[in-house]
Write an enzyme that holds these catalytic residues in place. Structure first.
Site, PDB file in Angstrom:
ATOM      1  N   THR A 165       0.808  -1.224   0.000  1.00  0.00           N
ATOM      2  CA  THR A 165       0.000   0.000   0.000  1.00  0.00           C
ATOM      3  C   THR A 165       0.839   1.271   0.000  1.00  0.00           C
ATOM      4  OG1 THR A 165      -1.829  -1.084   1.103  1.00  0.00           O
ATOM      5  CG2 THR A 165      -1.716   1.284   1.376  1.00  0.00           C
TER       6      THR A 165
ATOM      7  N   ASP B 221       1.347  -6.490  -4.491  1.00  0.00           N
ATOM      8  CA  ASP B 221       0.505  -6.517  -3.307  1.00  0.00           C
ATOM      9  C   ASP B 221       1.055  -7.710  -2.520  1.00  0.00           C
ATOM     10  OD1 ASP B 221      -2.782  -5.876  -2.538  1.00  0.00           O
ATOM     11  OD2 ASP B 221      -1.711  -7.539  -1.594  1.00  0.00           O
ATOM     12  N   SER B 222       1.300  -7.560  -1.243  1.00  0.00           N
ATOM     13  CA  SER B 222       2.021  -8.620  -0.529  1.00  0.00           C
ATOM     14  C   SER B 222       1.237  -9.923  -0.436  1.00  0.00           C
ATOM     15  CB  SER B 222       2.448  -8.146   0.863  1.00  0.00           C
ATOM     16  OG  SER B 222       1.359  -8.104   1.747  1.00  0.00           O
ATOM     17  N   SER B 223      -0.037  -9.896  -0.797  1.00  0.00           N
ATOM     18  CA  SER B 223      -0.797 -11.152  -0.858  1.00  0.00           C
ATOM     19  C   SER B 223      -0.203 -12.077  -1.915  1.00  0.00           C
ATOM     20  CB  SER B 223      -2.252 -10.889  -1.245  1.00  0.00           C
ATOM     21  OG  SER B 223      -2.734  -9.799  -0.539  1.00  0.00           O
TER      22      SER B 223
ATOM     23  N   GLN C 253      -4.423 -21.128  18.405  1.00  0.00           N
ATOM     24  CA  GLN C 253      -5.240 -20.073  17.788  1.00  0.00           C
ATOM     25  C   GLN C 253      -5.264 -18.816  18.654  1.00  0.00           C
ATOM     26  OE1 GLN C 253      -9.114 -21.721  16.792  1.00  0.00           O
ATOM     27  NE2 GLN C 253      -8.141 -23.509  15.860  1.00  0.00           N
ATOM     28  N   CYS C 254      -4.821 -18.954  19.914  1.00  0.00           N
ATOM     29  CA  CYS C 254      -4.746 -17.777  20.787  1.00  0.00           C
ATOM     30  C   CYS C 254      -3.446 -17.051  20.476  1.00  0.00           C
ATOM     31  CB  CYS C 254      -4.703 -18.185  22.257  1.00  0.00           C
ATOM     32  SG  CYS C 254      -6.141 -19.090  22.776  1.00  0.00           S
TER      33      CYS C 254
HETATM   34  N1  ASP Z   1      -2.889  -5.518   0.353  1.00  0.00           N
HETATM   35  C1  ASP Z   1      -1.813  -4.657   0.802  1.00  0.00           C
HETATM   36  C2  ASP Z   1      -0.541  -5.462   0.807  1.00  0.00           C
HETATM   37  O1  ASP Z   1      -0.332  -6.230   1.680  1.00  0.00           O
HETATM   38  C3  ASP Z   1      -2.131  -4.122   2.153  1.00  0.00           C
HETATM   39  C4  ASP Z   1      -1.106  -3.166   2.721  1.00  0.00           C
HETATM   40  O2  ASP Z   1      -0.006  -2.998   2.222  1.00  0.00           O
HETATM   41  O3  ASP Z   1      -1.403  -2.553   3.755  1.00  0.00           O
HETATM   42  O4  ASP Z   1       0.251  -5.324  -0.109  1.00  0.00           O
END
Ligand code: ASP
Length: 339
Positions: free
Chosen positions: A12, A57-59, A271-272
């Site tokens: 972002t 995008d880091s996804s 999960q905690c």
């Molecule tokens: N979708 C974006 C990413 O991870 C979100 C961000 O950077 O805040 O690249």
């Protein structure tokens, strides 16, 4: 004068709004940085800028991009005092964890940062995140991979993304913040790593088949049997509480035993976000203990995934990986003795 290399990977911080949603845009980002007078001010380190051939995008980050970031750092290791990695927030904790293992025995600060609002927008949080990361990476105080975000410095392999909206987007539930940036930057020296005395070594990762299974009430483990025993080499099970699973192990126990027999490593996380796995504390975690699953203690899922990639990429035997998964290698989990 200190020298820092800024490595832009996307996220972002460098994005612009388009009709298809936010997208990375390298050109406008570099001119924005160049126009920030504060980055040339006295007291700031000299910085160079490099970016990955494709901003993401880091996804969309994969082991391949982790290796590219690691290689840029390794190739430039001797030429800079520190590194700032600009990265999307979504998988920042995975990348920071991966770098903490991949940059074996590194003593240089590697500060991973980004923002929730693009740098080109008026209220961007990216401005402080970049400025303070540059200052920290040139400070001679930090000798490890960290995430700096929202005024706090965290150990990279202890942090998790906690908020998709807030400007304080990261937390480190099981390890104190390493620094807080208020009027001045106050370092938590007792928790910082000391400089490593062994020689730095870059360990590229291989794309090992790894899986994460989140347990839920009524889970039918038998549906996961074939991938757990035949396809995956490393499995992180996110259990309830201190390592508890449903079904008294009736279905899972034989699957785990079969997986181990095939050289698959099973690590138990919780999960905690806060607290530690304690296998055998409850009857409902005893089957995992009996099957020989490794307790991940207080490790994050992000760090457990990165650690599996690292250990398999080192070419160790399954027995050795199983043993090392339960040990603190670079600050990613508490020491066994204190478990
Ligand atoms: N979708 C974006 C990413 O991870 C979100 C961000 O950077 O805040 O690249």
């Amino acid at each position: 004068m200190k020298r820092v290399l800024i490595i832009n990977t996307g996220g972002t911080i460098g994005m612009v709004k388009t009709s298809d949603g936010y997208k990375p845009n390298g050109e406008s980002f570099l001119s924005l940085l160049r126009n920030m007078d504060v980055l040339k001010a006295e007291g700031m380190p000299l910085w160079d800028f490099i970016e990955l051939d494709e901003l993401l995008d880091s996804s969309n980050m994969t082991v391949g991009e982790w290796n590219k970031i690691g290689k840029v750092i390794a190739d430039n290791y001797e030429n800079y005092d520190g590194f700032v990695v600009l990265h999307g927030t979504d998988t920042m904790a995975y990348t920071a964890s991966a770098l903490s293992f991949m940059l074996e025995h590194s003593s240089k600060p590697v500060i991973v940062t980004g923002s929730q609002i693009p740098l080109c927008e008026i209220r961007s949080d990216g401005r402080d995140n970049i400025i303070t990361s540059l200052i920290i990476s040139a400070s001679d105080i930090v000798h490890e991979v960290c995430i700096y975000f929202g005024g706090k410095l965290f150990r990279g392999n202890r942090a998790i993304k906690y908020s998709s909206e807030g400007l304080i987007a990261f937390v480190s539930p099981n390890y104190p913040a390493l620094a807080e940036a208020g009027i001045s930057i106050s370092y938590n020296k007792a928790y910082l790593k000391e400089a490593d005395t062994e020689e730095f070594c870059y360990v590229p990762f291989e794309s090992i088949p790894i899986g994460v299974i989140k347990v839920f009430p009524g889970i039918q483990f038998e549906l996961f049997e074939s991938i757990m025993t035949e396809r995956l080499k490393g499995i992180v099970i996110e259990t309830f509480g201190t390592g508890n699973i449903p079904g008294n192990g009736g279905t899972l126990l034989p699957i785990i035993k079969k997986a181990f027999a095939n050289g698959t490593i099973v690590i138990v996380c919780s999960q905690c976000p806060q607290g530690s796995v304690l296998l055998g504390e409850y009857e409902t975690s005893m089957p995992l203990k009996n099957a020989g699953a490794v307790s991940g203690l207080d490790i994050t899922t992000e760090a457990a995934v990165a650690k599996l990639y690292y250990l398999f990429s080192k070419g160790y035997t399954a027995e050795r990986i199983k043993c090392l998964m339960g040990k603190n290698l670079c600050g990613e989990m508490k020491d066994e003795e204190t478990a």
